[in-house]
Design an enzyme around this catalytic site. Structure first.
Site, short mmCIF file in Angstrom:
data_model
loop_
_atom_site.label_atom_id
_atom_site.label_comp_id
_atom_site.label_asym_id
_atom_site.label_seq_id
_atom_site.Cartn_x
_atom_site.Cartn_y
_atom_site.Cartn_z
N GLU A 193 7.41 -2.27 22.59
CA GLU A 193 7.81 -2.72 23.91
C GLU A 193 6.73 -2.45 24.95
O GLU A 193 6.52 -3.26 25.86
CB GLU A 193 9.11 -2.03 24.33
CG GLU A 193 10.30 -2.36 23.43
CD GLU A 193 10.50 -1.34 22.32
OE1 GLU A 193 11.65 -1.07 21.98
OE2 GLU A 193 9.48 -0.84 21.78
N ASP A 237 -3.11 9.80 -18.60
CA ASP A 237 -3.92 8.75 -17.95
C ASP A 237 -4.87 9.28 -16.88
O ASP A 237 -5.78 8.54 -16.48
CB ASP A 237 -3.01 7.69 -17.32
CG ASP A 237 -2.11 7.01 -18.34
OD1 ASP A 237 -2.49 6.98 -19.53
OD2 ASP A 237 -1.04 6.51 -17.94
N THR A 285 5.53 -1.71 -22.32
CA THR A 285 4.66 -1.13 -21.31
C THR A 285 3.40 -0.52 -21.90
O THR A 285 2.48 -0.15 -21.16
CB THR A 285 5.39 -0.04 -20.52
OG1 THR A 285 5.76 1.03 -21.42
CG2 THR A 285 6.65 -0.60 -19.87
N THR A 294 2.33 11.45 -17.40
CA THR A 294 1.41 10.37 -16.99
C THR A 294 0.08 10.95 -16.54
O THR A 294 -0.98 10.41 -16.84
CB THR A 294 2.05 9.55 -15.86
OG1 THR A 294 3.25 8.92 -16.35
CG2 THR A 294 1.10 8.46 -15.38
N SER A 313 -2.51 1.17 -22.88
CA SER A 313 -1.82 0.27 -21.94
C SER A 313 -2.76 -0.41 -20.95
O SER A 313 -2.30 -1.14 -20.08
CB SER A 313 -0.76 1.05 -21.14
OG SER A 313 -1.36 2.08 -20.38
N GLY A 361 6.38 7.15 -16.45
CA GLY A 361 6.75 6.73 -17.78
C GLY A 361 8.22 6.38 -17.90
O GLY A 361 9.01 6.51 -16.96
#
Length: 365
Positions: free
Chosen positions: A46, A194, A155, A190, A162, A294
């Site tokens: 505003e 990874d 997956t 994970t 992956s 996962g």
């Protein structure tokens, strides 16, 4: 109002933990000022619109996507600014779910003799701020799970390989989902498998914002504090929160020295209480959580009715019946046990498809 909503979306990546808000001021059928909330701590939508309109705001109509605030926060109340500017009418898309406002902004305008309305394009306005609304009304953040799968719902290969299921366009699209979130959530499995960065890798120009890119809080569920101090995310910009069922391990001091915050939360079977975690993150002003994890963690979040949205990228290839599935959901033994979802959007992203769906809570079916 449609223009105000368009402006509000410009704050998608920069206003958190505040809501994204747009405002348009109209006089004699002409837009004389517009603005949006750019960054927390800065002027609200505003104020930008009133500054652009100047003296012409007197007697004009202000269209705003969220009820003007009535309390002093980091900035003065917008309702007072509208009164001072002499607008004659304010149309809000929705009332503010913040208990500090909750209709008080409109009441203050009405007390000053300003005509007010609310509810115009409310559904569209709510879609811009799902996390802010849920945090204010339920004390919980909006939880979005992102996953990538093959056409046959896998997956990863059976070996765990992956990279990469989807193409570059889909992976870039995910960066925008990360950028709109205050927290990125994953599990220690994970991280160990990874070593992900868990950050936003888009530039300010790519996001269409001025100023620095806000890095979400990285949240790692790690009951036994197995995360390595040399994990990639430890050396990146932004904060890392490691949530443990027990912080009584030798690795605690090393992780803290590496820059991580350790949060101990109780739970059953050596697992963190996920609902308690969500409440904790909401108290830290987290509106939206982006989950990349996962099948076990994602399945548990679904089973506990903690997921608001699924964003699944589907690639045009097959990975075979020995590949890993999307969710670990034990106990689904008959068709009556299925977990229904409502698909709201399907669109192509590069060579892949993005499916957006809303899990239906158990009480809804």
């Amino acid at each position: 109002m449609a223009r105000a909503l368009e402006l509000a979306r410009r704050g998608l990546y920069s206003t958190h933990p505040n809501p994204r808000v747009g405002c348009v001021i109209v006089a004699d059928g002409e837009c004389i000022g517009e603005g949006y909330h750019i960054r927390a701590g800065g002027p609200h939508a505003e104020i930008h619109a009133l500054n652009a309109a100047g003296e012409r705001a007197k007697g004009a109509t202000a269209y705003v996507t969220l009820e003007p605030c009535s309390h002093h926060g980091k900035t003065p109340p917008c309702a007072d600014a509208l009164v001072a500017a002499g607008v004659s009418r304010v149309v809000a898309a929705m009332k503010d779910p913040n208990p500090l406002v909750a209709g008080e902004g409109l009441k203050r305008l009405q007390a000053a003799g300003i005509q007010t309305e609310s509810g115009l394009m409310q559904d569209q306005a709510e879609q811009i701020n799902p996390g802010f609304i849920k945090r204010m009304t339920q004390g919980l953040p909006w939880v979005r799970i992102k996953m990538a799968m093959s056409l046959d719902g896998r997956t990863a290969m059976a070996s765990g390989e992956s990279r990469w299921i989807t193409g570059e366009a889909a992976r870039r699209d995910v960066q925008f989902l990360r950028a709109r979130s205050e927290a990125l959530l994953t599990g220690s499995g994970t991280v160990l498998a990874d070593d992900p960065s868990m950050n936003v890798r888009l530039t300010a120009d790519e996001l269409g914002i001025d100023g620095p890119v806000l890095q979400p809080l990285r949240v790692v569920l790690d009951s036994q504090l197995r995360t390595s101090v040399t994990a990639k995310m430890m050396g990146l910009e932004g904060k890392t929160l490691i949530v443990s069922h027990t912080a009584k391990t030798a690795n605690k001091a090393s992780l803290e020295q590496a820059g991580a915050e350790i949060l101990e939360l109780p739970g059953d079977d050596d697992r963190v209480d996920l609902r308690a975690l969500m409440k904790e993150l909401a108290q830290r002003e987290v509106n939206e959580i982006h989950v990349e994890a996962g099948a076990r963690l994602c399945g548990t979040l679904l089973a506990q009715n903690l997921v608001d949205e699924l964003v699944i990228y589907m690639a045009g290839h097959l990975m075979g019946d020995e590949g890993r599935g999307l969710f670990k959901l034990p106990g689904l033994e008959s068709m009556a046990d299925r977990r229904p979802v409502r698909i709201s959007d399907i669109r192509a992203v590069g060579e892949d498809w993005r499916i957006t769906a809303c899990p239906l809570q158990q009480e809804s079916y």
